[in-house]
Motif scaffolding. Structure first.
Motif, mmCIF file in Angstrom:
data_model
loop_
_atom_site.group_PDB
_atom_site.id
_atom_site.type_symbol
_atom_site.label_atom_id
_atom_site.label_comp_id
_atom_site.label_asym_id
_atom_site.label_seq_id
_atom_site.Cartn_x
_atom_site.Cartn_y
_atom_site.Cartn_z
ATOM 1 N N TYR A 1 1.125 -1.092 0.016
ATOM 2 C CA TYR A 1 -0.093 -0.049 -0.104
ATOM 3 C C TYR A 1 0.700 1.333 -0.018
ATOM 4 N N ASN B 1 -4.287 5.721 3.084
ATOM 5 C CA ASN B 1 -5.339 5.029 3.585
ATOM 6 C C ASN B 1 -7.070 5.258 2.212
ATOM 7 N N ARG C 1 -5.498 2.604 -0.189
ATOM 8 C CA ARG C 1 -6.384 1.630 0.583
ATOM 9 C C ARG C 1 -8.136 1.236 0.185
ATOM 10 N N THR C 2 -8.993 2.002 0.416
ATOM 11 C CA THR C 2 -9.654 2.671 -0.526
ATOM 12 C C THR C 2 -10.232 2.231 -2.222
#
Length: 177
Positions: free
Chosen positions: A146, A158, A161-162
């Motif tokens: 990631y 983040n 990740r989404t």
């Protein structure tokens, strides 16, 4: 009557001296027959011992009036060698060895399934936005983390990740159809 036939006649009566002379006269010839068939010296030597045990035990079956003792002995040796050849475990040929090796390539059925699955996955990947499809490939095919992907696309971790989570949900939905 030849000398071998005469010795066989004496052996049939249990004459050990005649058996010893018979061995001395005929063992080289019988050994060569065994070696030619078996192609293995130790095995031919063992077979020669067995042949002479049979000669000792069966000398009474020889008909000395036929006068062909050498032929009779050669037949015993040949039959002993053939019996040993038949008793051997068959050795695999190159074809048998090749048959037993598993091919690293998929079989026809598996190739067809893979091709159709690959086509479905490719079609579903095209349904994603190009940068998100590329991120999925880099994450799940190339094994990037990631963090590496977030740095590559210059976005927060983040957010990456989404992207991946939503892209995988869309792929699952597409593949489920």
């Amino acid at each position: 009557m030849d000398e071998i036939s005469s010795l066989l006649g004496q052996v049939s009566l249990g004459d050990r001296e005649a058996f010893s002379r018979l061995y001395q006269q005929t063992s080289p010839k019988l050994y060569s027959i065994l070696l030619r068939i078996l192609r293995n010296r130790p095995e031919a030597e063992d077979a020669l011992q067995e042949v002479f045990v049979k000669i000792w035990q069966r000398a009474d079956r020889f008909r000395p009036n036929e006068g062909r003792g050498g032929v009779w002995l050669a037949a015993i040796a040949r039959n002993q060698a053939i019996d040993l050849m038949r008793a051997r475990k068959p050795t695999s040929s190159a074809i048998d060895e090749a048959y037993d090796l598993a091919s690293p390539n998929p079989g026809p059925e598996e190739a067809a399934v893979n091709q159709s699955e690959g086509g479905r996955i490719e079609r579903c990947m095209k349904a994603l936005e190009s940068d998100k499809a590329e991120a999925v490939k880099r994450a799940y095919v190339e094994g990037l983390s990631y963090q590496e992907l977030a740095e590559f696309y210059n976005i927060p971790i983040n957010t990456m990740r989404t992207w991946l989570r939503r892209s995988l949900l869309k792929l699952r939905e597409c593949l489920g159809q």
